[in-house]
Design a protein around this motif. Structure first.
Motif, PDB file in Angstrom:
ATOM      1  N   GLN A  44       0.820  -1.212   0.000  1.00 14.22           N
ATOM      2  CA  GLN A  44       0.000   0.000   0.000  1.00 14.22           C
ATOM      3  C   GLN A  44       0.851   1.257   0.000  1.00 14.22           C
ATOM      4  O   GLN A  44       0.473   2.269  -0.594  1.00 14.22           O
ATOM      5  N   ASN A  45       1.992   1.190   0.678  1.00  9.30           N
ATOM      6  CA  ASN A  45       2.867   2.360   0.750  1.00  9.30           C
ATOM      7  C   ASN A  45       3.499   2.699  -0.598  1.00  9.30           C
ATOM      8  O   ASN A  45       4.015   3.799  -0.784  1.00  9.30           O
ATOM      9  N   ASN A  46       3.490   1.744  -1.526  1.00 12.54           N
ATOM     10  CA  ASN A  46       4.158   1.950  -2.814  1.00 12.54           C
ATOM     11  C   ASN A  46       3.206   1.936  -4.001  1.00 12.54           C
ATOM     12  O   ASN A  46       3.638   2.062  -5.144  1.00 12.54           O
ATOM     13  N   THR A  47       1.912   1.769  -3.736  1.00 11.02           N
ATOM     14  CA  THR A  47       0.927   1.747  -4.823  1.00 11.02           C
ATOM     15  C   THR A  47      -0.302   2.538  -4.384  1.00 11.02           C
ATOM     16  O   THR A  47      -0.402   3.005  -3.265  1.00 11.02           O
ATOM     17  N   GLN A  48      -1.248   2.633  -5.271  1.00 10.32           N
ATOM     18  CA  GLN A  48      -2.521   3.286  -4.958  1.00 10.32           C
ATOM     19  C   GLN A  48      -3.580   2.261  -4.551  1.00 10.32           C
ATOM     20  O   GLN A  48      -4.762   2.586  -4.449  1.00 10.32           O
ATOM     21  N   THR A  49      -3.150   1.041  -4.301  1.00  9.92           N
ATOM     22  CA  THR A  49      -4.083  -0.051  -4.002  1.00  9.92           C
ATOM     23  C   THR A  49      -4.173  -0.304  -2.508  1.00  9.92           C
ATOM     24  O   THR A  49      -3.164  -0.459  -1.830  1.00  9.92           O
ATOM     25  N   SER A  50      -5.393  -0.367  -1.990  1.00 14.45           N
ATOM     26  CA  SER A  50      -5.628  -0.713  -0.594  1.00 14.45           C
ATOM     27  C   SER A  50      -5.816  -2.228  -0.482  1.00 14.45           C
ATOM     28  O   SER A  50      -6.437  -2.856  -1.339  1.00 14.45           O
ATOM     29  N   VAL A  51      -5.236  -2.809   0.577  1.00 13.38           N
ATOM     30  CA  VAL A  51      -5.367  -4.248   0.809  1.00 13.38           C
ATOM     31  C   VAL A  51      -5.947  -4.462   2.209  1.00 13.38           C
ATOM     32  O   VAL A  51      -5.382  -4.000   3.192  1.00 13.38           O
ATOM     33  N   GLU A  52      -7.062  -5.160   2.279  1.00 13.96           N
ATOM     34  CA  GLU A  52      -7.702  -5.471   3.550  1.00 13.96           C
ATOM     35  C   GLU A  52      -7.474  -6.948   3.872  1.00 13.96           C
ATOM     36  O   GLU A  52      -7.823  -7.817   3.079  1.00 13.96           O
ATOM     37  N   VAL A  53      -6.889  -7.212   5.045  1.00 18.69           N
ATOM     38  CA  VAL A  53      -6.579  -8.582   5.455  1.00 18.69           C
ATOM     39  C   VAL A  53      -7.424  -8.935   6.678  1.00 18.69           C
ATOM     40  O   VAL A  53      -7.423  -8.202   7.673  1.00 18.69           O
ATOM     41  N   GLN A  54      -8.123 -10.059   6.607  1.00 12.75           N
ATOM     42  CA  GLN A  54      -8.940 -10.527   7.723  1.00 12.75           C
ATOM     43  C   GLN A  54      -8.511 -11.932   8.135  1.00 12.75           C
ATOM     44  O   GLN A  54      -8.325 -12.807   7.281  1.00 12.75           O
ATOM     45  N   SER A  55      -8.342 -12.144   9.443  1.00 12.53           N
ATOM     46  CA  SER A  55      -7.978 -13.457   9.981  1.00 12.53           C
ATOM     47  C   SER A  55      -9.258 -14.226  10.306  1.00 12.53           C
ATOM     48  O   SER A  55      -9.923 -13.935  11.294  1.00 12.53           O
ATOM     49  N   THR A  56      -9.580 -15.193   9.472  1.00 11.16           N
ATOM     50  CA  THR A  56     -10.831 -15.943   9.653  1.00 11.16           C
ATOM     51  C   THR A  56     -10.601 -17.448   9.771  1.00 11.16           C
ATOM     52  O   THR A  56     -11.565 -18.193   9.977  1.00 11.16           O
ATOM     53  N   GLY A  57      -9.339 -17.908   9.615  1.00 11.25           N
ATOM     54  CA  GLY A  57      -9.055 -19.338   9.637  1.00 11.25           C
ATOM     55  C   GLY A  57      -8.922 -19.895   8.232  1.00 11.25           C
ATOM     56  O   GLY A  57      -9.531 -19.380   7.285  1.00 11.25           O
ATOM     57  N   SER A  58      -8.117 -20.937   8.084  1.00 15.91           N
ATOM     58  CA  SER A  58      -7.836 -21.495   6.758  1.00 15.91           C
ATOM     59  C   SER A  58      -9.092 -21.986   6.043  1.00 15.91           C
ATOM     60  O   SER A  58      -9.301 -21.699   4.861  1.00 15.91           O
ATOM     61  N   SER A  59      -9.924 -22.745   6.736  1.00 16.68           N
ATOM     62  CA  SER A  59     -11.117 -23.301   6.089  1.00 16.68           C
ATOM     63  C   SER A  59     -12.024 -22.187   5.566  1.00 16.68           C
ATOM     64  O   SER A  59     -12.546 -22.265   4.449  1.00 16.68           O
ATOM     65  N   ALA A  60     -12.182 -21.140   6.379  1.00 12.71           N
ATOM     66  CA  ALA A  60     -13.005 -20.012   5.952  1.00 12.71           C
ATOM     67  C   ALA A  60     -12.369 -19.281   4.778  1.00 12.71           C
ATOM     68  O   ALA A  60     -13.068 -18.820   3.859  1.00 12.71           O
ATOM     69  N   GLY A  61     -11.046 -19.164   4.781  1.00 11.18           N
ATOM     70  CA  GLY A  61     -10.357 -18.499   3.681  1.00 11.18           C
ATOM     71  C   GLY A  61     -10.482 -19.258   2.377  1.00 11.18           C
ATOM     72  O   GLY A  61     -10.644 -18.658   1.304  1.00 11.18           O
ATOM     73  N   ILE A  62     -10.410 -20.578   2.451  1.00 12.86           N
ATOM     74  CA  ILE A  62     -10.564 -21.407   1.255  1.00 12.86           C
ATOM     75  C   ILE A  62     -11.962 -21.238   0.684  1.00 12.86           C
ATOM     76  O   ILE A  62     -12.144 -21.066  -0.526  1.00 12.86           O
ATOM     77  N   ARG A  63     -12.973 -21.253   1.560  1.00 12.05           N
ATOM     78  CA  ARG A  63     -14.352 -21.066   1.097  1.00 12.05           C
ATOM     79  C   ARG A  63     -14.537 -19.681   0.488  1.00 12.05           C
ATOM     80  O   ARG A  63     -15.226 -19.527  -0.527  1.00 12.05           O
ATOM     81  N   ALA A  64     -13.932 -18.672   1.112  1.00 13.05           N
ATOM     82  CA  ALA A  64     -14.088 -17.293   0.622  1.00 13.05           C
ATOM     83  C   ALA A  64     -13.520 -17.134  -0.781  1.00 13.05           C
ATOM     84  O   ALA A  64     -14.093 -16.429  -1.623  1.00 13.05           O
ATOM     85  N   ALA A  65     -12.375 -17.782  -1.044  1.00 16.16           N
ATOM     86  CA  ALA A  65     -11.782 -17.707  -2.378  1.00 16.16           C
ATOM     87  C   ALA A  65     -12.640 -18.460  -3.389  1.00 16.16           C
ATOM     88  O   ALA A  65     -12.790 -18.039  -4.542  1.00 16.16           O
ATOM     89  N   LYS A  66     -13.218 -19.564  -2.949  1.00 12.17           N
ATOM     90  CA  LYS A  66     -14.034 -20.390  -3.842  1.00 12.17           C
ATOM     91  C   LYS A  66     -15.347 -19.713  -4.206  1.00 12.17           C
ATOM     92  O   LYS A  66     -15.761 -19.732  -5.367  1.00 12.17           O
ATOM     93  N   ASP A  67     -15.997 -19.079  -3.218  1.00  8.69           N
ATOM     94  CA  ASP A  67     -17.311 -18.480  -3.498  1.00  8.69           C
ATOM     95  C   ASP A  67     -17.233 -17.002  -3.856  1.00  8.69           C
ATOM     96  O   ASP A  67     -18.243 -16.360  -4.124  1.00  8.69           O
ATOM     97  N   GLY A  68     -16.011 -16.436  -3.836  1.00  7.08           N
ATOM     98  CA  GLY A  68     -15.837 -15.072  -4.300  1.00  7.08           C
ATOM     99  C   GLY A  68     -16.093 -13.986  -3.278  1.00  7.08           C
ATOM    100  O   GLY A  68     -16.115 -12.803  -3.625  1.00  7.08           O
ATOM    101  N   THR A  69     -16.260 -14.350  -2.000  1.00  6.91           N
ATOM    102  CA  THR A  69     -16.471 -13.314  -0.981  1.00  6.91           C
ATOM    103  C   THR A  69     -15.171 -12.605  -0.620  1.00  6.91           C
ATOM    104  O   THR A  69     -15.194 -11.537  -0.018  1.00  6.91           O
ATOM    105  N   SER A  70     -14.025 -13.203  -0.961  1.00  9.50           N
ATOM    106  CA  SER A  70     -12.720 -12.525  -0.892  1.00  9.50           C
ATOM    107  C   SER A  70     -12.000 -12.748  -2.209  1.00  9.50           C
ATOM    108  O   SER A  70     -12.141 -13.812  -2.827  1.00  9.50           O
ATOM    109  N   MET A  71     -11.236 -11.765  -2.644  1.00 10.12           N
ATOM    110  CA  MET A  71     -10.459 -11.940  -3.868  1.00 10.12           C
ATOM    111  C   MET A  71      -9.373 -13.000  -3.678  1.00 10.12           C
ATOM    112  O   MET A  71      -9.074 -13.764  -4.590  1.00 10.12           O
ATOM    113  N   ILE A  72      -8.805 -13.010  -2.467  1.00 10.94           N
ATOM    114  CA  ILE A  72      -7.702 -13.926  -2.174  1.00 10.94           C
ATOM    115  C   ILE A  72      -8.000 -14.646  -0.867  1.00 10.94           C
ATOM    116  O   ILE A  72      -8.391 -14.022   0.120  1.00 10.94           O
ATOM    117  N   GLY A  73      -7.822 -15.956  -0.848  1.00 10.98           N
ATOM    118  CA  GLY A  73      -7.944 -16.744   0.371  1.00 10.98           C
ATOM    119  C   GLY A  73      -6.568 -17.151   0.866  1.00 10.98           C
ATOM    120  O   GLY A  73      -5.625 -17.243   0.081  1.00 10.98           O
TER     121      GLY A  73
END
Length: 269
Positions: A44-73
């Motif tokens: 973020q300090n070197n680009t105009q892009t904001s990155v939001e990181v949430q700690s939800t657990g691996s299983s939740a992150g995998i589901r989020a990437a699969k169903d599109g609720t997060s861009m990156i799991g």
């Protein structure tokens, strides 16, 4: 003035979606999040892009990437085939050891993988059985859905099959801590506790014991001598926005991998 205000409002409404689109959303493993937050801040300090990181657990992150609720799991365990779809890509961004950690006052310096497994199964119950004091072992584990727990169970063979389904073999009497931070707090405050945490999270508040006579270090993980280790994985849809792909490119770049190493993890290139 009203016309000018109306024009400014219209412009604001037109640009709002653009601003929102510039945000990269990342969620999942609490272990991966530790280094991901640092990577995001530097990006973020070197680009105009904001990155939001949430700690939800691996299983939740995998589901989020699969169903599109997060861009990156994010996952700190291997991903099962049935957790993905054909459009999901897995990318290893770092490697990490899992430390079997004890209180600094504990005299036990080394355990075998078999001894650790028996401790977590509840078959070894007293430190005197492994060269320590005649005190009951306080076993501490991560919560269900934790990538660290999933990887630990898999590596340490702490799973059993019932009616065709894999279930944990960790003793039901084990204390449960949510996240590396809670495990560290419990172990650091109990001289008879043992817990497992990401090696990158080990600090002076507790001590990683040797396993099979091998010290838990980056070098020993890289050579394969220290075997309680796992990948840090990100998951992204093949049709993800360019800004999400650009952030992953940064993570895999020399600058990104330098941050991985600085944070105590093992770079992949």
């Amino acid at each position: 003035m009203k016309k000018v205000f109306g024009l400014l409002t219209a412009v604001g409404l037109m640009t709002a979606p653009l601003a929102q689109a510039s945000t990269v959303t990342v969620s999942g493993s609490t272990s991966v999040a530790h280094v991901m937050e640092v990577l995001a801040e530097n990006y973020q300090n070197n680009t105009q892009t904001s990155v939001e990181v949430q700690s939800t657990g691996s299983s939740a992150g995998i589901r989020a990437a699969k169903d599109g609720t997060s861009m990156i799991g994010m996952s700190s365990r291997n991903v099962k085939d049935n957790e993905l779809n054909s459009d999901t890509k897995e990318i290893v961004i770092a490697r990490d050891g899992i430390a079997a950690a004890v209180n600094n006052a504990n005299p036990v310096k080394n355990l075998t993988q078999e001894q650790i497994s028996k401790i977590y199964r509840g078959e070894i119950k007293n430190w005197s059985e492994v060269g320590g004091e005649a005190r009951p072992i306080v076993v501490v584990t991560r919560e269900n859905g934790s990538g660290t727990r999933g990887a630990f169970e898999e590596i340490m063979k702490l799973q059993r099959t019932i009616n065709g389904h894999k279930v944990t073999a960790i003793s039901p009497t084990a204390q449960v801590g949510n996240g590396n931070g809670m495990i560290k707090t419990i172990v650091a405050n109990n001289p008879y506790a043992i817990g497992y945490i990401s090696l990158g999270s080990v600090d002076n508040s507790l001590r990683a014991i040797d396993v099979n006579g091998v010290e838990a270090t980056d070098a020993n993980i890289a050579t394969g001598d220290y075997q309680i280790a796992r990948p840090f994985i990100v998951l992204i849809d093949k049709n993800a926005p360019d800004n999400a792909n650009s952030f992953i490119e940064y993570i895999l770049s020399e600058d990104g991998q330098n941050i991985v190493a600085e944070e105590g993890y093992i770079r992949i290139n």
